[in-house]
Design a protein around this motif. Structure first.
Motif, PDB file in Angstrom:
ATOM      1  N   ILE A   1      -2.003   6.804   1.343  1.00  0.00           N
ATOM      2  CA  ILE A   1      -0.626   7.108   0.984  1.00  0.00           C
ATOM      3  C   ILE A   1       0.153   7.312   2.267  1.00  0.00           C
ATOM      4  O   ILE A   1      -0.362   7.859   3.246  1.00  0.00           O
ATOM      5  CB  ILE A   1      -0.558   8.362   0.065  1.00  0.00           C
ATOM      6  N   THR A   2       1.382   6.825   2.306  1.00  0.00           N
ATOM      7  CA  THR A   2       2.150   6.886   3.538  1.00  0.00           C
ATOM      8  C   THR A   2       3.620   7.126   3.232  1.00  0.00           C
ATOM      9  O   THR A   2       4.026   7.247   2.068  1.00  0.00           O
ATOM     10  CB  THR A   2       1.953   5.586   4.359  1.00  0.00           C
ATOM     11  N   ALA A   3       4.416   7.199   4.292  1.00  0.00           N
ATOM     12  CA  ALA A   3       5.845   7.430   4.151  1.00  0.00           C
ATOM     13  C   ALA A   3       6.567   6.092   4.007  1.00  0.00           C
ATOM     14  O   ALA A   3       5.980   5.096   3.621  1.00  0.00           O
ATOM     15  CB  ALA A   3       6.354   8.228   5.349  1.00  0.00           C
ATOM     16  N   TYR A   4       7.841   6.057   4.361  1.00  0.00           N
ATOM     17  CA  TYR A   4       8.640   4.865   4.065  1.00  0.00           C
ATOM     18  C   TYR A   4       8.565   3.784   5.138  1.00  0.00           C
ATOM     19  O   TYR A   4       9.080   2.695   4.933  1.00  0.00           O
ATOM     20  CB  TYR A   4      10.098   5.245   3.805  1.00  0.00           C
ATOM     21  N   ARG A   5       7.925   4.032   6.288  1.00  0.00           N
ATOM     22  CA  ARG A   5       7.681   2.964   7.260  1.00  0.00           C
ATOM     23  C   ARG A   5       6.341   2.335   6.870  1.00  0.00           C
ATOM     24  O   ARG A   5       5.317   2.504   7.536  1.00  0.00           O
ATOM     25  CB  ARG A   5       7.641   3.540   8.679  1.00  0.00           C
ATOM     26  N   ASP A   6       6.344   1.593   5.769  1.00  0.00           N
ATOM     27  CA  ASP A   6       5.097   1.304   5.054  1.00  0.00           C
ATOM     28  C   ASP A   6       4.677  -0.158   5.009  1.00  0.00           C
ATOM     29  O   ASP A   6       3.619  -0.475   4.470  1.00  0.00           O
ATOM     30  CB  ASP A   6       5.206   1.829   3.614  1.00  0.00           C
ATOM     31  N   HIS A   7       5.463  -1.060   5.584  1.00  0.00           N
ATOM     32  CA  HIS A   7       5.111  -2.479   5.464  1.00  0.00           C
ATOM     33  C   HIS A   7       3.766  -2.777   6.121  1.00  0.00           C
ATOM     34  O   HIS A   7       2.944  -3.519   5.569  1.00  0.00           O
ATOM     35  CB  HIS A   7       6.186  -3.369   6.112  1.00  0.00           C
ATOM     36  N   GLY A   8       3.544  -2.230   7.323  1.00  0.00           N
ATOM     37  CA  GLY A   8       2.295  -2.478   8.036  1.00  0.00           C
ATOM     38  C   GLY A   8       1.094  -1.954   7.277  1.00  0.00           C
ATOM     39  O   GLY A   8       0.051  -2.620   7.198  1.00  0.00           O
ATOM     40  N   MET A   9       1.224  -0.760   6.715  1.00  0.00           N
ATOM     41  CA  MET A   9       0.125  -0.181   5.941  1.00  0.00           C
ATOM     42  C   MET A   9      -0.194  -1.043   4.719  1.00  0.00           C
ATOM     43  O   MET A   9      -1.361  -1.241   4.372  1.00  0.00           O
ATOM     44  CB  MET A   9       0.480   1.236   5.489  1.00  0.00           C
ATOM     45  N   ALA A  10       0.839  -1.564   4.064  1.00  0.00           N
ATOM     46  CA  ALA A  10       0.619  -2.409   2.893  1.00  0.00           C
ATOM     47  C   ALA A  10      -0.132  -3.679   3.274  1.00  0.00           C
ATOM     48  O   ALA A  10      -1.079  -4.097   2.585  1.00  0.00           O
ATOM     49  CB  ALA A  10       1.957  -2.759   2.237  1.00  0.00           C
ATOM     50  N   LEU A  11       0.257  -4.297   4.386  1.00  0.00           N
ATOM     51  CA  LEU A  11      -0.394  -5.536   4.812  1.00  0.00           C
ATOM     52  C   LEU A  11      -1.851  -5.303   5.188  1.00  0.00           C
ATOM     53  O   LEU A  11      -2.731  -6.107   4.832  1.00  0.00           O
ATOM     54  CB  LEU A  11       0.369  -6.142   5.988  1.00  0.00           C
ATOM     55  N   THR A  12      -2.150  -4.218   5.903  1.00  0.00           N
ATOM     56  CA  THR A  12      -3.537  -3.967   6.293  1.00  0.00           C
ATOM     57  C   THR A  12      -4.398  -3.564   5.097  1.00  0.00           C
ATOM     58  O   THR A  12      -5.604  -3.814   5.098  1.00  0.00           O
ATOM     59  CB  THR A  12      -3.638  -2.881   7.379  1.00  0.00           C
ATOM     60  N   ARG A  13      -3.785  -2.965   4.076  1.00  0.00           N
ATOM     61  CA  ARG A  13      -4.534  -2.620   2.860  1.00  0.00           C
ATOM     62  C   ARG A  13      -4.952  -3.872   2.097  1.00  0.00           C
ATOM     63  O   ARG A  13      -5.862  -3.826   1.264  1.00  0.00           O
ATOM     64  CB  ARG A  13      -3.691  -1.749   1.934  1.00  0.00           C
TER      65      ARG A  13
END
Length: 340
Positions: A73-85
């Motif tokens: 779970i992360t904050a709103y700077r989240d595009h990178g986290m979504a891609l790595t997931r």
């Protein structure tokens, strides 16, 4: 606990597959965010947009050290986290366009990426509000005995929120399997840590709860990976409880697309661009003859194709229809207060 040591150079052997995977993941995030910035300037992406450029080592190192069935779970700077997931670039770009094919069906936009399939539980727009949620996920894992851990990332601005202290207290009291990570890029919006916090080494906040806490060089994927492996081993130990990591990183763009970032000097930005995490991994690969420059360029060309396709996919996708406003609100489809 003490700060971590200087950057890892070759202290541990890394497979060719892992190194090239890191390079590909970090380059995908960089190129994707650059494209997102261009589409925002063309007014094809609306609303807020917070780019992850400069922080790619954090998301990449985290993901390599945890399991796919762990929660993130992360904050709103989240595009990178979504891609790595593992969320597809098409789904992430379509969400930013507000299209039905997006990861949140076009209802969340840039700040609210979500994927139950990939155990990505947000993208959260309220500063610090998701920190207690991670404690809840940890409590659920302890209760069910599913063996999963929860990873919660947030910015340095959220470190001043009261919700963090409530969550930290309960996480330690109940020994919850959570890794809390502050991505300290030095500026909460446009205000430096030094101007907003008496404690500037943010990992020390965890020490007040006797939570194992330390600082990590977030500009190095090697350091992030090694420290995340250490943290996951601790948190997966029954009865151990949470860990708090301060990832010292830096964003090369403003807080959001509307931020000209005039609160920092050109000299400071130039200094951190000299520590670019992608330059570090590229240099390591070349120095150890893992791949040739031609092979790395081929990877970059393939990524460019993927990113360009994500734009075409988003622009060809439909917007949500009006009736979809009432969907995905309650888990019960025929909840009585929804009247169409």
């Amino acid at each position: 606990m003490a700060k971590s040591s200087t950057k890892t150079k070759a202290a541990q052997p890394y497979s060719k597959e892992l190194l090239l995977h890191w390079y590909e993941e970090m380059m995908l995030q960089r190129r994707f965010e650059e494209m997102a910035g261009q589409m925002y300037m063309k007014q094809k992406i609306k609303g807020f947009c917070h780019l992850y450029i400069g922080q790619e080592a954090v998301s990449t190192g985290i993901e390599s050290a945890i399991n796919k069935d762990d929660y993130l779970i992360t904050a709103y700077r989240d595009h990178g986290m979504a891609l790595t997931r593992g969320v597809s670039p098409n789904a992430v770009m379509a969400e930013m366009y507000g299209r039905r094919t997006g990861s949140s069906k076009g209802k969340g936009g840039s700040m609210h990426m979500f994927s139950k399939e990939h155990n990505l539980l947000g993208g959260h727009g309220i500063v610090g509000a998701h920190i207690p949620l991670a404690a809840g996920f940890g409590f659920a894992s302890n209760y069910s005995g599913d063996g999963k851990i929860s990873v919660c990332a947030f910015g340095d601005g959220a470190a001043r929120q009261g919700a963090l202290h409530e969550a930290f207290n309960l996480a330690m009291l109940w020994k919850l399997p959570v890794i809390y990570i502050v991505e300290n890029n030095e500026y909460a919006m446009g205000t430096s840590v030094e101007r907003t916090s008496n404690v500037t080494d943010l990992y020390k906040i965890g020490c007040s709860y006797e939570m194992p806490s330390w600082q990590v060089d977030g500009m190095s994927v090697f350091e992030v990976y090694e420290n995340m492996k250490k943290a996951t081993e601790l948190v997966r130990t029954p009865g151990h409880g949470p860990v708090f990591l301060e990832m010292k990183t830096y964003r090369y763009k403003g807080h959001s697309m509307s931020d000209p970032a005039k609160y920092r000097t050109k000299e400071e930005l130039k200094k951190y661009k000299g520590e670019d995490p992608i330059i570090e991994i590229r240099h390591y690969i070349m120095e150890h003859k893992i791949a040739t420059e031609k092979q790395l360029l081929e990877i970059e060309e393939q990524i460019d194709v993927v990113v360009e396709e994500s734009v075409r996919f988003a622009e060809a996708s439909p917007y949500p229809e009006a009736h979809e406003l009432y969907e995905d609100v309650y888990s019960t489809p025929d909840y009585p207060y929804i009247k169409l």
